[in-house]
Scaffold this motif. Structure first.
Motif, PDB file in Angstrom:
ATOM      1  N   UNK A 106       0.711  -1.221  -0.086  1.00 48.34           N
ATOM      2  CA  UNK A 106      -0.065  -0.133   0.130  1.00 48.34           C
ATOM      3  C   UNK A 106       0.760   1.202  -0.031  1.00 48.34           C
ATOM      4  N   UNK A 107       1.855   1.297   0.919  1.00 51.04           N
ATOM      5  CA  UNK A 107       2.562   2.563   1.098  1.00 51.04           C
ATOM      6  C   UNK A 107       3.556   2.649  -0.234  1.00 51.04           C
ATOM      7  N   UNK A 108       4.008   1.681  -0.792  1.00 50.02           N
ATOM      8  CA  UNK A 108       5.140   1.961  -1.924  1.00 50.02           C
ATOM      9  C   UNK A 108       4.322   2.685  -3.109  1.00 50.02           C
ATOM     10  N   UNK A 109       3.121   2.066  -3.518  1.00 53.91           N
ATOM     11  CA  UNK A 109       2.472   2.836  -4.705  1.00 53.91           C
ATOM     12  C   UNK A 109       2.335   4.354  -4.216  1.00 53.91           C
ATOM     13  N   UNK A 110       1.809   4.547  -2.990  1.00 58.29           N
ATOM     14  CA  UNK A 110       1.766   5.919  -2.555  1.00 58.29           C
ATOM     15  C   UNK A 110       2.973   6.841  -2.869  1.00 58.29           C
ATOM     16  N   UNK A 111       3.990   6.156  -2.369  1.00 57.59           N
ATOM     17  CA  UNK A 111       5.375   6.946  -2.518  1.00 57.59           C
ATOM     18  C   UNK A 111       5.737   7.083  -3.854  1.00 57.59           C
TER      19      UNK A 111
END
Length: 300
Positions: A106-111
């Motif tokens: 979840x966090x990697x795509x947001x980053x």
């Protein structure tokens, strides 16, 4: 006249003790300095400076007014600095720590989207499931799942980290569809983490305010949930994992949700920054974007 300008000139006059020195420092005429001080005195109806041909000294009223003027001018400078900083484009490196599964899925795509939006920003992401010391290890932003106990952190709530149970259509066709938590006792479950007979794995489901606990068993356990997700898609059993990730697999037809009429486990999730660190533009902007993307009721 502008009151703040006159207050600034008065403070300088009080500190330097001479209209001539103030004039030189501020590139004004001595007569201009005198006019600003006289305007304040007329406005207040009180003398602020005792004047001689060479020096000036504060009156009692002037001394009190001088102290207050310094506070007012400092607050004005601080307000302007904040406004200018908020307009600034974030830049520099942000060191982020997050749990492994949430960070990878979840966090990697947001980053990556964040980096596209702010090209002068760099992010160093470290993923682990242990509690970290942000000061000792140099992390500026931390995402934590679970109850908070560290009072040295400033925390903002995100939406709860919700888990659901899923299996592949192939598995369900072969082994049957688990409709209620107790059915999972007869299914191959893919167990995340390291568990022992004295500390067994527990899956908790809720419906109508009532809780049901399941102690899943199966032939495949792993300390990395990515491996279990792969096994679930390949038809090797039922996995319990984050709804955000499994929802995409359900939409793609690779998995189906089982025990659908029950709510799976949910844990609180927060974004935190160390209270001792100054919240610079880069940190504040990143935290605000996280809260917008992962706040309650928001999607990815």
């Amino acid at each position: 006249m502008d009151r703040l300008t006159s207050m600034h000139i008065f403070v300088k006059a009080a500190e330097l003790g001479s209209f001539a020195e103030v004039a030189e420092a501020l590139r004004l005429s001595p007569q201009g300095v005198a006019k600003h001080v006289a305007w304040l005195e007329a406005r207040l109806g009180a003398r602020l400076l005792n004047r001689t041909t060479r020096r000036q000294s504060l009156t009692d009223i002037g001394r009190s007014y001088y102290e207050r003027c310094k506070i007012v001018l400092a607050e004005v400078d601080a307000a302007e600095a904040i406004a200018l900083e908020m307009k600034a484009t974030p830049s520099g490196t942000i060191r982020v720590n997050a749990p492994v599964t949430f960070g990878a899925y979840a966090l990697a795509p947001f980053i990556t989207r964040y980096l596209d939006r702010y090209p002068d920003t760099q992010i160093e992401l470290t993923l682990n499931d242990r509690m970290v010391d942000p000061i000792e290890e140099g992390f500026e932003v931390i995402v934590r799942i679970g109850e908070l106990a560290d009072s040295s952190m400033i925390a903002w709530p995100l939406r709860p980290y919700r888990l659901i149970a899923c299996a592949s259509p192939t598995y369900v066709a072969r082994e049957g569809f688990p409709e209620k938590p107790s059915d999972l006792a007869h299914h191959a479950c893919l167990v995340y983490g390291e568990w022992t007979p004295t500390v067994p794995c527990r899956w908790l489901f809720q419906r109508d305010g009532q809780s049901e606990e399941v102690r899943p068993t199966g032939r495949f356990r792993a300390n990395d949930w990515k491996a279990l997700l792969y096994a679930a898609i390949e038809g090797y059993g039922v996995t319990l994992g984050p709804a955000d990730v499994l929802g995409k697999e359900i939409d793609a037809g690779r998995l189906v949700q089982v025990v659908p009429d029950y709510e799976g486990p949910a844990r609180p999730m927060h974004v935190l920054v160390p209270a001792a660190r100054r919240q610079t533009v880069k940190i504040r902007c990143f935290v605000e974007a996280l809260r917008e993307a992962f706040g309650e009721g928001m999607g990815l």
